[in-house]
Design an enzyme around this catalytic site. Sequence first.
Site, PDB file in Angstrom:
ATOM      1  N   TYR A  28      18.219  70.428  63.577  1.00  0.00           N
ATOM      2  CA  TYR A  28      18.575  69.016  63.675  1.00  0.00           C
ATOM      3  C   TYR A  28      19.908  68.757  62.969  1.00  0.00           C
ATOM      4  O   TYR A  28      20.725  67.956  63.429  1.00  0.00           O
ATOM      5  CB  TYR A  28      17.463  68.146  63.071  1.00  0.00           C
ATOM      6  CG  TYR A  28      17.816  66.680  63.039  1.00  0.00           C
ATOM      7  CD1 TYR A  28      17.806  65.922  64.206  1.00  0.00           C
ATOM      8  CD2 TYR A  28      18.188  66.057  61.852  1.00  0.00           C
ATOM      9  CE1 TYR A  28      18.157  64.584  64.186  1.00  0.00           C
ATOM     10  CE2 TYR A  28      18.535  64.719  61.822  1.00  0.00           C
ATOM     11  CZ  TYR A  28      18.519  63.989  62.984  1.00  0.00           C
ATOM     12  OH  TYR A  28      18.879  62.667  62.972  1.00  0.00           O
ATOM     13  N   GLU A  29      20.126  69.470  61.861  1.00  0.00           N
ATOM     14  CA  GLU A  29      21.356  69.284  61.087  1.00  0.00           C
ATOM     15  C   GLU A  29      22.517  70.112  61.662  1.00  0.00           C
ATOM     16  O   GLU A  29      23.573  70.228  61.024  1.00  0.00           O
ATOM     17  CB  GLU A  29      21.110  69.609  59.608  1.00  0.00           C
ATOM     18  CG  GLU A  29      20.169  68.586  58.974  1.00  0.00           C
ATOM     19  CD  GLU A  29      19.845  68.868  57.516  1.00  0.00           C
ATOM     20  OE1 GLU A  29      19.553  67.921  56.775  1.00  0.00           O
ATOM     21  OE2 GLU A  29      19.875  70.052  57.107  1.00  0.00           O
ATOM     22  N   GLU A  86      15.493  68.469  48.102  1.00  0.00           N
ATOM     23  CA  GLU A  86      16.346  69.400  48.860  1.00  0.00           C
ATOM     24  C   GLU A  86      16.115  69.265  50.366  1.00  0.00           C
ATOM     25  O   GLU A  86      17.064  69.250  51.135  1.00  0.00           O
ATOM     26  CB  GLU A  86      16.056  70.840  48.402  1.00  0.00           C
ATOM     27  CG  GLU A  86      16.738  71.933  49.189  1.00  0.00           C
ATOM     28  CD  GLU A  86      18.248  72.005  48.972  1.00  0.00           C
ATOM     29  OE1 GLU A  86      18.771  71.291  48.092  1.00  0.00           O
ATOM     30  OE2 GLU A  86      18.906  72.781  49.693  1.00  0.00           O
ATOM     31  N   TYR A  89      11.348  66.201  55.817  1.00  0.00           N
ATOM     32  CA  TYR A  89      11.346  66.233  57.288  1.00  0.00           C
ATOM     33  C   TYR A  89       9.953  65.953  57.828  1.00  0.00           C
ATOM     34  O   TYR A  89       8.957  66.448  57.296  1.00  0.00           O
ATOM     35  CB  TYR A  89      11.776  67.635  57.730  1.00  0.00           C
ATOM     36  CG  TYR A  89      11.943  67.839  59.216  1.00  0.00           C
ATOM     37  CD1 TYR A  89      13.005  67.282  59.906  1.00  0.00           C
ATOM     38  CD2 TYR A  89      11.038  68.613  59.929  1.00  0.00           C
ATOM     39  CE1 TYR A  89      13.178  67.481  61.272  1.00  0.00           C
ATOM     40  CE2 TYR A  89      11.190  68.831  61.295  1.00  0.00           C
ATOM     41  CZ  TYR A  89      12.268  68.260  61.966  1.00  0.00           C
ATOM     42  OH  TYR A  89      12.429  68.470  63.309  1.00  0.00           O
ATOM     43  N   VAL A  90       9.915  65.156  58.888  1.00  0.00           N
ATOM     44  CA  VAL A  90       8.677  64.959  59.653  1.00  0.00           C
ATOM     45  C   VAL A  90       8.985  65.321  61.100  1.00  0.00           C
ATOM     46  O   VAL A  90      10.058  64.953  61.625  1.00  0.00           O
ATOM     47  CB  VAL A  90       8.180  63.497  59.546  1.00  0.00           C
ATOM     48  CG1 VAL A  90       6.984  63.263  60.474  1.00  0.00           C
ATOM     49  CG2 VAL A  90       7.799  63.164  58.110  1.00  0.00           C
ATOM     50  N   GLY A  98       4.555  55.705  59.584  1.00  0.00           N
ATOM     51  CA  GLY A  98       5.158  55.736  58.243  1.00  0.00           C
ATOM     52  C   GLY A  98       4.878  56.996  57.451  1.00  0.00           C
ATOM     53  O   GLY A  98       4.832  56.962  56.217  1.00  0.00           O
ATOM     54  N   GLY A 100       6.800  59.673  57.035  1.00  0.00           N
ATOM     55  CA  GLY A 100       7.972  60.026  56.219  1.00  0.00           C
ATOM     56  C   GLY A 100       8.065  59.156  54.976  1.00  0.00           C
ATOM     57  O   GLY A 100       8.360  59.642  53.890  1.00  0.00           O
ATOM     58  N   ASN A 127      23.896  61.167  60.153  1.00  0.00           N
ATOM     59  CA  ASN A 127      22.444  61.097  60.344  1.00  0.00           C
ATOM     60  C   ASN A 127      21.963  59.646  60.141  1.00  0.00           C
ATOM     61  O   ASN A 127      21.306  59.314  59.147  1.00  0.00           O
ATOM     62  CB  ASN A 127      21.759  62.057  59.375  1.00  0.00           C
ATOM     63  CG  ASN A 127      20.280  62.225  59.695  1.00  0.00           C
ATOM     64  OD1 ASN A 127      19.740  61.556  60.584  1.00  0.00           O
ATOM     65  ND2 ASN A 127      19.626  63.116  58.963  1.00  0.00           N
ATOM     66  N   TYR A 134      17.073  55.549  54.021  1.00  0.00           N
ATOM     67  CA  TYR A 134      17.409  55.570  52.591  1.00  0.00           C
ATOM     68  C   TYR A 134      17.909  54.197  52.128  1.00  0.00           C
ATOM     69  O   TYR A 134      17.622  53.766  51.011  1.00  0.00           O
ATOM     70  CB  TYR A 134      18.448  56.663  52.300  1.00  0.00           C
ATOM     71  CG  TYR A 134      17.938  58.056  52.589  1.00  0.00           C
ATOM     72  CD1 TYR A 134      16.643  58.429  52.227  1.00  0.00           C
ATOM     73  CD2 TYR A 134      18.720  59.003  53.236  1.00  0.00           C
ATOM     74  CE1 TYR A 134      16.150  59.704  52.493  1.00  0.00           C
ATOM     75  CE2 TYR A 134      18.249  60.283  53.494  1.00  0.00           C
ATOM     76  CZ  TYR A 134      16.964  60.629  53.131  1.00  0.00           C
ATOM     77  OH  TYR A 134      16.480  61.876  53.393  1.00  0.00           O
TER      78      TYR A 134
END
Lengths: 162, 162
Positions: A28-29, A86, A89-90, A98, A100, A127, A134
């Site tokens: 994903y990243e 670090e 992830y879900v 909810g 995550g 992202n 956040y």
Amino acid sequence: MQPRIEIRAAGEGDVAFIFAMIRALAEYERSPESVLGSEELLRDALFGERPHAEALVAELDAQPVGFAVFHGTFSTWHCRPGIWLEDFYVMPEHRRFGIGERLFRQVAAIAVQRGCSRLSWTALDWNTPALNFYGKMGAQALDEWTNHRLSGDQLLAVAGSA
Amino acid sequence: MQPRIEIRAAGEGDVAFIFAMIRALAEYERSPESVLGSEELLRDALFGERPHAEALVAELDAQPVGFAVFHGTFSTWHCRPGIWLEDFYVMPEHRRFGIGERLFRQVAAIAVQRGCSRLSWTALDWNTPALNFYGKMGAQALDEWTNHRLSGDQLLAVAGSA
């Protein structure tokens, strides 16, 4: 029926799942090639003689669907410990109910229980779903700072002339 | 006469010096109000029952002139430990003879000795002398990532509904 969500500490039996999730998050990243570890190294790091990190697993109806890996930090300004998140992830197909948020709040609760003054992490600038989440949690973005890193041959070169 | 530079592990007797340097660095970083700790908290964090960080002191002709504080990290991508350099500072009036470079290389050497795959830290975007130094050391700037943080009441609020 209400979905049953449980957040629990990871055990050795979760290592294969967590490693698969580390791969999924790296994809994903947009950095799948960056995953250079292995289940064996992960097992040793989480459950060996000298653990380097801890992990939580999120379960939905008794199936693991998400994880968090974190370790301790230290703030010289506060002279107190903190927690660094670090990985968090879900699985995309289970991002509802909810899960995550439950996982994230559990990491925050662990930080508070341990007398930490901070929970910190880093996020990719593109992202947007993560940044929105956040923001919703009240996080402060440290825009004025840039992380730096030495690794591989560069780290060896700098260490070599110590 | 050649200056005598020594990089050594900090001891309890260095706590007052290190705390003064934490203040000096915070002033340089334009955040003197951010120093909320104390010598007592620092002593406990570095030399108490459960240390949260380690420190090195740089001496010039047997006088302490610089310090580094660091702690362990963990990379999920590598499944290996790393080191986070939280603070790293040499008093401005003693910035010659490469004392900072010796200190930095010593932290890198400790990372290599401990089987770490990374040495990481964060730097202020306007701190040009530091950025130049890190560039000279071959560091990679992680421009695509932004650190985030929860602390104080925000951390308590997120933890409270876990």
